[in-house]
Design an enzyme around this catalytic site. Structure first.
Site, PDB file in Angstrom:
ATOM      1  N   ASP A   1      -2.906   1.302  -2.050  1.00 58.81           N
ATOM      2  CA  ASP A   1      -3.801   0.584  -1.122  1.00 58.81           C
ATOM      3  C   ASP A   1      -3.006  -0.532  -0.449  1.00 58.81           C
ATOM      4  O   ASP A   1      -2.500  -1.442  -1.125  1.00 58.81           O
ATOM      5  CB  ASP A   1      -4.952  -0.091  -1.874  1.00 58.81           C
ATOM      6  CG  ASP A   1      -5.967   0.869  -2.481  1.00 58.81           C
ATOM      7  OD1 ASP A   1      -6.016   2.043  -2.087  1.00 58.81           O
ATOM      8  OD2 ASP A   1      -6.734   0.407  -3.352  1.00 58.81           O
TER       9      ASP A   1
ATOM     10  N   HIS B   1      -6.229  -2.265   4.342  1.00 58.55           N
ATOM     11  CA  HIS B   1      -7.341  -1.398   3.917  1.00 58.55           C
ATOM     12  C   HIS B   1      -8.664  -2.166   3.948  1.00 58.55           C
ATOM     13  O   HIS B   1      -9.714  -1.577   4.162  1.00 58.55           O
ATOM     14  CB  HIS B   1      -7.044  -0.887   2.508  1.00 58.55           C
ATOM     15  CG  HIS B   1      -8.114  -0.034   1.884  1.00 58.55           C
ATOM     16  ND1 HIS B   1      -8.846   0.893   2.591  1.00 58.55           N
ATOM     17  CD2 HIS B   1      -8.558   0.042   0.598  1.00 58.55           C
ATOM     18  CE1 HIS B   1      -9.688   1.492   1.770  1.00 58.55           C
ATOM     19  NE2 HIS B   1      -9.542   0.982   0.568  1.00 58.55           N
TER      20      HIS B   1
HETATM   21  C1  23J Z   1     -13.227   2.136   0.247  1.00 56.09           C
HETATM   22  C2  23J Z   1     -14.335   1.440  -0.182  1.00 56.09           C
HETATM   23  C3  23J Z   1     -14.478   1.148  -1.518  1.00 56.09           C
HETATM   24  C4  23J Z   1     -13.493   1.523  -2.406  1.00 56.09           C
HETATM   25  C5  23J Z   1     -12.360   2.214  -1.981  1.00 56.09           C
HETATM   26  C6  23J Z   1     -12.245   2.513  -0.654  1.00 56.09           C
HETATM   27  C7  23J Z   1     -11.282   2.607  -2.937  1.00 56.09           C
HETATM   28  O1  23J Z   1     -11.459   2.614  -4.120  1.00 56.09           O
HETATM   29  C8  23J Z   1      -9.924   2.912  -2.459  1.00 56.09           C
HETATM   30  O2  23J Z   1      -9.406   4.000  -2.737  1.00 56.09           O
HETATM   31  O3  23J Z   1      -9.313   2.057  -1.833  1.00 56.09           O
HETATM   32  S1  23J Z   1     -13.712   1.153  -4.107  1.00 56.09           S
HETATM   33 MN    MN Z   2      -7.518   3.242  -2.139  1.00 53.88          MN
END
Ligand code: 23J
Ligand code: MN
Length: 260
Positions: free
Chosen positions: A75, A79
């Site tokens: 990540d 992100h």
């Molecule tokens: C987007 C929204 C929530 C989460 C996540 C992604 C991930 O766990 C991730 O893989 O970055 S919890």
């Molecule tokens: Mn992720």
């Protein structure tokens, strides 16, 4: 001997071993399921171009389609909205992708309570026993969740009230991001946040605080049981996707073993 000559000699003799922390990536790899009002990530899929056949008589190759956040993955700070002006996965400095790792084993606690939340006090108690978390390194959280990673259902562990998987508490996520010396947090589960974290305040606190501080995440790690509490060197190698928010990654650890 130079440091790198000593390293390669140690690898040749077996006194330094390479451990693969990466889960196999296939259409069976479990993926995150967010609450239904949100967009969803894609499973990994291979599309065959040719396999030593009319389409290419001497070669086999594929195209693939995948979510950036599928399987063992990295990540990047961008992100999350809190890190939106920070590095994409292509801009993370290579020097930060090779770093020391501390491994904290809370598999007993997670076996007793799938909603186990790691607390700052528990990290401080661990530091009392094993020494400080590594500056510029990783905190890797062992929970035993890798044993479930062959099954989407067991891995997400969801019921009518949502997924139940371990992760950091809100205060622990804030402390890791803002006060601890680590640059990243790695887990065996499908995401760095706990399964119940969609309902935390803030929502998904590990992503919120860590990426807001320019720090990184690693998910779906395997074989953390083979690492010592301190002293492993982690190599995290995500694809250098321009503007990418993360990427499937090959994650390796160098560990000192028995002299052969
Ligand atoms: C987007 C929204 C929530 C989460 C996540 C992604 C991930 O766990 C991730 O893989 O970055 S919890
Ligand atoms: Mn992720």
């Amino acid at each position: 001997m130079t440091p790198l000559a000593a390293l390669t000699a140690a690898m040749a003799s077996g006194s330094v071993k390479v451990i693969d922390l990466t889960a196999p990536l296939s259409s069976d790899t479990p993926i995150l399921r967010l609450p239904e009002q949100f967009g969803q990530t894609a499973t990994f899929e291979l599309e065959e171009i040719s396999a030593y056949d009319d389409r290419g008589p001497a070669w086999y190759w594929n195209n693939f389609r995948t979510g950036e956040h599928t399987g063992t993955h990295f990540d990047a700070p961008n992100h999350w909205v809190t890190g939106r002006d920070s590095d994409d996965v292509a801009s993370v400095p290579a020097s930060r992708l090779v770093a020391p790792a501390a491994v904290l084993d809370f598999s007993t606690e997670a076996a007793e309570d799938p909603d186990f939340l790691l607390k700052v006090d528990q990290i401080k108690a661990w530091e009392g026993e094993h020494g400080p978390l590594p500056e510029g390194g990783w905190l890797l959280l062992r929970t035993g969740w890798d044993a479930r990673s062959a099954s989407q259902e067991a891995f997400l562990n969801a019921d009518g009230t949502g997924p139940h998987t371990p992760g950091p508490s809100v205060e622990c996520a804030r402390w890791l991001a803002e006060e601890s010396p680590v640059i990243g947090f790695g887990v065996e589960t499908v995401g760095t946040d706990a399964g119940a974290a969609a309902g935390f305040e803030p929502m998904f606190p590990c992503h919120t605080f860590m990426h807001g501080a320019g720090k990184y995440g690693l998910t779906q790690l395997r074989n953390l049981a083979l690492l010592p509490p301190q002293g492993a060197v982690l190599v995290a190698a995500p694809l250098r996707i321009v503007r990418g928010s993360g990427s499937p990654a090959r994650v390796l650890a160098l560990v000192e073993g028995d002299e052969v």
